[in-house]
Enzyme design. Sequence first.
Site, PDB file in Angstrom:
ATOM      1  N   GLU A 290       6.681   1.365  -2.185  1.00 45.73           N
ATOM      2  CA  GLU A 290       6.084   0.439  -2.857  1.00 45.73           C
ATOM      3  C   GLU A 290       5.725   0.704  -4.050  1.00 45.73           C
ATOM      4  OE1 GLU A 290       2.649  -3.212  -1.788  1.00 45.73           O
ATOM      5  OE2 GLU A 290       3.921  -1.911  -0.211  1.00 45.73           O
TER       6      GLU A 290
ATOM      7  N   ASP B 253       5.317  -4.740  -5.952  1.00 50.21           N
ATOM      8  CA  ASP B 253       4.289  -5.456  -5.380  1.00 50.21           C
ATOM      9  C   ASP B 253       3.390  -5.980  -6.887  1.00 50.21           C
ATOM     10  OD1 ASP B 253       1.721  -6.129  -4.768  1.00 50.21           O
ATOM     11  OD2 ASP B 253       1.067  -4.424  -3.800  1.00 50.21           O
TER      12      ASP B 253
ATOM     13  N   ASP C 113       2.887   3.165  -0.147  1.00 48.83           N
ATOM     14  CA  ASP C 113       2.393   2.178  -1.228  1.00 48.83           C
ATOM     15  C   ASP C 113       1.880   3.280  -2.465  1.00 48.83           C
ATOM     16  OD1 ASP C 113       1.680   0.474  -3.037  1.00 48.83           O
ATOM     17  OD2 ASP C 113       0.239  -0.595  -1.634  1.00 48.83           O
TER      18      ASP C 113
ATOM     19  N   LYS D  90      -1.426   4.785   1.560  1.00 49.05           N
ATOM     20  CA  LYS D  90      -1.688   4.785   0.253  1.00 49.05           C
ATOM     21  C   LYS D  90      -1.721   6.126  -0.239  1.00 49.05           C
ATOM     22  CE  LYS D  90      -3.084   0.330  -0.214  1.00 49.05           C
ATOM     23  NZ  LYS D  90      -2.266  -0.452  -1.368  1.00 49.05           N
TER      24      LYS D  90
ATOM     25  N   LYS E  36       1.342 -11.603  -2.901  1.00 46.49           N
ATOM     26  CA  LYS E  36      -0.080 -11.884  -2.472  1.00 46.49           C
ATOM     27  C   LYS E  36      -0.550 -13.004  -3.124  1.00 46.49           C
ATOM     28  CE  LYS E  36      -0.747  -7.018  -2.144  1.00 46.49           C
ATOM     29  NZ  LYS E  36      -1.351  -5.841  -2.589  1.00 46.49           N
TER      30      LYS E  36
END
Length: 371
Positions: A218, A243, A191, A163, A267
């Site tokens: 991402e 995403d 990400d 992250k 998701k």
Amino acid sequence: MKIKQIEVFSVHLPLIKPFIISYANYPHISSIIVKLTTECGLVGWGESVPDEHITGETPESTYAMIKNTFAPVMIGQNPMEFEKIHDLLDKVVKRAPAAKAAIDIACFDVTGKKLGVPVYRLLGGRYHEKFPVTHVLSIGKPEDMADEAEEKLKEGYTSFKMKVGVNVMDDVKRIKAVRARVGEEIAIRVDVNQGWENSANTLKALRQLEDLGLDWLEQPVDQNDIDGMVEIKSKTSIPQMIDEGLKDMNDMREIIAKRAADKVNIKLMKCGGIYPAMKLANMAEMAGIECQVGSMVESSIGSAAGFHVAFSKKIIKSVELTGPVKFSKDIGDLKQDYIIPFIQLNERPGLGVSIDESILAELTQKSDVIE
């Protein structure tokens, strides 16, 4: 089979350590749990973990939406009629995907139990036997992230999701530090959670990351900046994943038309549950775009639902569903299926998750019953 009763629970799922991403710091995860009971006494469990930064839903709004709007119209419905249920929910409220996901997942769970089969059997059967489990590194100092990655390597992990998204040049240092520590053979996915904001900032970072062998980058830019993703994809060899920019079929249609990504992250909380997720995977498959199933850090319930989707589709190449291993206490028992470095689903009917209702009661902030 008809739905007789729906119970709604607002719970706080305790994390082992805070979960830090570009736009938020989570000391715990706020989740809405749904318990659906049919006239024949079968129970299906669903979950919603909303994110106001992505779906526009908060835990408070989601709880109210399920309690006051969705649950009343679901009473008397057949939970096995997935298309009809989603059509009904869509007519009542245009979006609210995370709230719809809780209803959808509970319907699939109870249907699997009614038929005596795992949910993935309802989706076409098992394709994958197992998936590697990816450890997610929250944002921290470069050396701290590298230390955590090294520690998790010793536990058996072979892939990491980093992250980042706070400051471009600081993020480059974080990524380089982890790569230097874990070596060249370990998979690293980065990400950004929209944190680099635009294509100019992203390309500045990518010029320093090209030779690090990243699996993919991402969502570096704002979720609505599909054209920015197109530009980035055209100017780098690092695969690009969307995403937050993928929530529904309209988004997927634009992504496919513009060839805006090499991969997409599906998701259940963004699209409305298992049934819509399968539609997105089918669209991606037709376009030759590889998929991942990710999560909003759900409990065993939401995580299991994501796994059943992932295990049933050839085009889904990876999963990042780590909630059950990040909680110090969970309401379900999915964690036992995480056999590091892999996850393997069991053969129990429905989601295959047993719920400890005493832990549910302990973690519940409020609850309601709709009949």
